[in-house]
Design a protein around this motif. Sequence first.
Motif, PDB file in Angstrom:
ATOM      1  N   THR A 439    -100.117  36.174  47.835  1.00  0.00           N
ATOM      2  CA  THR A 439    -100.688  37.416  47.327  1.00  0.00           C
ATOM      3  C   THR A 439    -101.457  38.112  48.432  1.00  0.00           C
ATOM      4  N   GLY A 440    -101.544  39.435  48.321  1.00  0.00           N
ATOM      5  CA  GLY A 440    -102.391  40.196  49.215  1.00  0.00           C
ATOM      6  C   GLY A 440    -103.823  40.207  48.715  1.00  0.00           C
ATOM      7  N   SER A 441    -104.651  40.999  49.373  1.00  0.00           N
ATOM      8  CA  SER A 441    -106.055  41.065  49.003  1.00  0.00           C
ATOM      9  C   SER A 441    -106.616  42.409  49.455  1.00  0.00           C
ATOM     10  N   SER A 442    -107.609  42.871  48.747  1.00  0.00           N
ATOM     11  CA  SER A 442    -108.250  44.135  49.130  1.00  0.00           C
ATOM     12  C   SER A 442    -109.008  44.018  50.440  1.00  0.00           C
ATOM     13  N   THR A 443    -109.259  42.808  50.896  1.00  0.00           N
ATOM     14  CA  THR A 443    -109.933  42.597  52.187  1.00  0.00           C
ATOM     15  C   THR A 443    -108.965  42.666  53.366  1.00  0.00           C
ATOM     16  N   GLY A 444    -107.670  42.806  53.113  1.00  0.00           N
ATOM     17  CA  GLY A 444    -106.680  42.865  54.181  1.00  0.00           C
ATOM     18  C   GLY A 444    -106.040  41.535  54.515  1.00  0.00           C
ATOM     19  N   SER A 445    -106.422  40.473  53.861  1.00  0.00           N
ATOM     20  CA  SER A 445    -105.877  39.150  54.153  1.00  0.00           C
ATOM     21  C   SER A 445    -104.736  38.808  53.206  1.00  0.00           C
ATOM     22  N   VAL A 446    -103.983  37.769  53.569  1.00  0.00           N
ATOM     23  CA  VAL A 446    -102.889  37.235  52.761  1.00  0.00           C
ATOM     24  C   VAL A 446    -103.213  35.785  52.436  1.00  0.00           C
ATOM     25  N   HIS A 447    -103.086  35.432  51.159  1.00  0.00           N
ATOM     26  CA  HIS A 447    -103.440  34.092  50.698  1.00  0.00           C
ATOM     27  C   HIS A 447    -102.193  33.380  50.192  1.00  0.00           C
ATOM     28  N   PHE A 448    -102.089  32.096  50.559  1.00  0.00           N
ATOM     29  CA  PHE A 448    -100.982  31.241  50.128  1.00  0.00           C
ATOM     30  C   PHE A 448    -101.564  30.079  49.329  1.00  0.00           C
ATOM     31  N   TYR A 449    -101.009  29.863  48.132  1.00  0.00           N
ATOM     32  CA  TYR A 449    -101.485  28.826  47.226  1.00  0.00           C
ATOM     33  C   TYR A 449    -100.356  27.850  46.919  1.00  0.00           C
ATOM     34  N   ASP A 450    -100.752  26.609  46.656  1.00  0.00           N
ATOM     35  CA  ASP A 450     -99.813  25.632  46.141  1.00  0.00           C
ATOM     36  C   ASP A 450     -99.585  25.924  44.657  1.00  0.00           C
ATOM     37  N   GLN A 451     -98.333  26.025  44.274  1.00  0.00           N
ATOM     38  CA  GLN A 451     -98.044  26.456  42.913  1.00  0.00           C
ATOM     39  C   GLN A 451     -98.480  25.433  41.868  1.00  0.00           C
ATOM     40  N   ARG A 452     -98.455  24.166  42.173  1.00  0.00           N
ATOM     41  CA  ARG A 452     -98.771  23.139  41.187  1.00  0.00           C
ATOM     42  C   ARG A 452    -100.264  22.823  41.127  1.00  0.00           C
ATOM     43  N   SER A 453    -100.891  22.761  42.250  1.00  0.00           N
ATOM     44  CA  SER A 453    -102.312  22.396  42.256  1.00  0.00           C
ATOM     45  C   SER A 453    -103.240  23.605  42.307  1.00  0.00           C
ATOM     46  N   ALA A 454    -102.709  24.787  42.636  1.00  0.00           N
ATOM     47  CA  ALA A 454    -103.479  26.028  42.735  1.00  0.00           C
ATOM     48  C   ALA A 454    -104.497  26.009  43.871  1.00  0.00           C
ATOM     49  N   ARG A 455    -104.396  25.070  44.790  1.00  0.00           N
ATOM     50  CA  ARG A 455    -105.320  25.056  45.932  1.00  0.00           C
ATOM     51  C   ARG A 455    -104.804  25.982  47.032  1.00  0.00           C
ATOM     52  N   THR A 456    -105.725  26.472  47.830  1.00  0.00           N
ATOM     53  CA  THR A 456    -105.379  27.395  48.908  1.00  0.00           C
ATOM     54  C   THR A 456    -104.754  26.625  50.064  1.00  0.00           C
ATOM     55  N   LEU A 457    -103.570  27.029  50.471  1.00  0.00           N
ATOM     56  CA  LEU A 457    -102.891  26.394  51.597  1.00  0.00           C
ATOM     57  C   LEU A 457    -103.214  27.059  52.923  1.00  0.00           C
ATOM     58  N   GLN A 458    -103.302  28.384  52.904  1.00  0.00           N
ATOM     59  CA  GLN A 458    -103.540  29.104  54.155  1.00  0.00           C
ATOM     60  C   GLN A 458    -103.979  30.530  53.847  1.00  0.00           C
ATOM     61  N   THR A 459    -104.780  31.084  54.739  1.00  0.00           N
ATOM     62  CA  THR A 459    -105.218  32.474  54.642  1.00  0.00           C
ATOM     63  C   THR A 459    -105.003  33.143  55.988  1.00  0.00           C
ATOM     64  N   LEU A 460    -104.281  34.253  55.989  1.00  0.00           N
ATOM     65  CA  LEU A 460    -104.020  35.025  57.206  1.00  0.00           C
ATOM     66  C   LEU A 460    -104.793  36.339  57.143  1.00  0.00           C
ATOM     67  N   HIS A 461    -105.510  36.648  58.211  1.00  0.00           N
ATOM     68  CA  HIS A 461    -106.193  37.936  58.310  1.00  0.00           C
ATOM     69  C   HIS A 461    -105.174  38.942  58.859  1.00  0.00           C
ATOM     70  N   ALA A 462    -104.463  39.580  57.945  1.00  0.00           N
ATOM     71  CA  ALA A 462    -103.269  40.342  58.321  1.00  0.00           C
ATOM     72  C   ALA A 462    -103.564  41.778  58.710  1.00  0.00           C
ATOM     73  N   HIS A 463    -104.395  42.492  57.949  1.00  0.00           N
ATOM     74  CA  HIS A 463    -104.561  43.936  58.137  1.00  0.00           C
ATOM     75  C   HIS A 463    -106.037  44.306  58.117  1.00  0.00           C
ATOM     76  N   GLN A 464    -106.289  45.509  58.648  1.00  0.00           N
ATOM     77  CA  GLN A 464    -107.639  46.044  58.616  1.00  0.00           C
ATOM     78  C   GLN A 464    -107.963  46.669  57.265  1.00  0.00           C
ATOM     79  N   GLN A 465    -106.956  47.223  56.609  1.00  0.00           N
ATOM     80  CA  GLN A 465    -107.153  47.806  55.285  1.00  0.00           C
ATOM     81  C   GLN A 465    -106.568  46.882  54.216  1.00  0.00           C
ATOM     82  N   ALA A 466    -106.665  47.320  52.973  1.00  0.00           N
ATOM     83  CA  ALA A 466    -106.245  46.475  51.854  1.00  0.00           C
ATOM     84  C   ALA A 466    -104.766  46.134  51.959  1.00  0.00           C
ATOM     85  N   CYS A 467    -104.451  44.848  51.870  1.00  0.00           N
ATOM     86  CA  CYS A 467    -103.067  44.383  51.882  1.00  0.00           C
ATOM     87  C   CYS A 467    -102.560  44.419  50.440  1.00  0.00           C
TER      88      CYS A 467
END
Length: 493
Positions: A439-467
């Motif tokens: 999923t994207g985020s209004s902070t400009g980052s991209v978040h990756f979650y494990d579908q079964r456990s719902a824990r965060t796998l990785q966060t990328l600081h992708a953009h300066q504006q809302a992703c």
Amino acid sequence: MTSLVAYDDSDQEDEEEGRGLSPLATSPKDNMWRSHRDLVSLGTKFHQPLPSRHDKEYEIGQHAGAGDVGRTLSEPPREMNPTPSDIVESSSASRPHLPRHLSDCMKEPPASPLKRHVAPPPGIRPYIPKRQRTVPAAEGVEPTPSGADVTPDPSTVSRLLSEVSERVRPYLGPRPGPRGAELPRRVRLRLQGHQGPVNTVQWCPVPQFSHLLLSASMDKTVMIWDGVESGRCLKVCSSHSGAVRDACWLPCGRRLLTGSFDNTAMLTDVETGQPIAKVGNQFKVMCLAIQPDNPEVFLCGGYSAEVKAWDSRTCKVERVFRAGIQQTLAILFLTGGKEFVTSSDSVSRDSAERTLIAWDFQTTAKVSSQIYHERYTCPSLALHPQEDSFVAQTNGNYMALFSSLRPYRMNKRRRYEGHKVEGYAVRCDFSPDGSVVATGSSTGSVHFYDQRSARTLQTLHAHQQACVGVSLHPVLPAVAATSDWGGEIKTWQ
């Protein structure tokens, strides 16, 4: 005393020359050294070496010149700036026994004829002076554009739209074993071309054409990119007169479906970029969905209490789904294509009635309107590729997991939290095997979650504006595309 007098005479000579007087009252010694100075200047001019002062013939010439001083003094005065011919004539008259090579250098060189043009050898480009190179530009002739400004060759674009990418080809066959959670780590390409917010990005669902990336923007254009190799924009579709709010591929991968704020939805051919079918709604289109069993039929929702089903072959409305809502934010067909879910901006005081509504496609009846009981709207929906479930992006800064089978219950134990929405239409997506939710985020980052456990796998600081857009590649592992509110698109690997 003698040297002092000679020094004073030389100063007096310089003063007379400065006043424009002819130096007549000179000594034989001064005339001799003046003639020697003229010879030196001539030798330098014609690039001929002068003999040494110890040369015997040169010494004889000096004594001969000294014996003719009387005749030199009796001649009328010459000009202050004698020509080279005058110097040669006077010098030859005073020194008749000069060596041959010295007399040759004192002769005036003949006028050189015009040089004959010689063609350069094959394979060698002749040098062109800079002034001649700039003449065509000054006369109004346009210079040859650079590689970045050259229009892509239509044959090259057609090949990229129809042939399999070399990077995708090795992954088209079956892959043994589970893929696991392969996540992108770094930026691969930056795609610049849109002048407004990019609402959605989506890879082509056909594996052979999955190198094509679709983007829809508020600048009224839809672009198709080579998002895997070159990053080149292959096609620009600008048939809409309003902002393009949503766009998606048809299952064949040769057509696009777009919806705009100009109250129209359009079916466009990918290779030609020309519209095939156009339907007019009485509301601004915000979301689209293609019927899985019949791709010629699609749904349109937007600033209206109705959702319309259109047939692209006849451009006529087949069904109308009415609900007591203000606008539809998202539409999602469930497994099988017999039912679909709509998301609205309607919330009640005690519970979020009609926030998510399940519909029967054939009868246009409501199946359920009590699916989500929290007071948050859901700007986007995503279906799991293998399981009977879907996720809803909520303005509560989390994604909720629901069952795609009746009665569509929400999984209260599994929430995907950590990103922010803050009123943006932030989209979400599943990986091809369904093990990762992005999923994207209004902070400009991209978040990756494990579908079964719902824990965060990785966060990328992708953009300066809302992703607001994210799409995981359907074939290549650890490849994703993102877009932001400033019009920037990036591909990751």
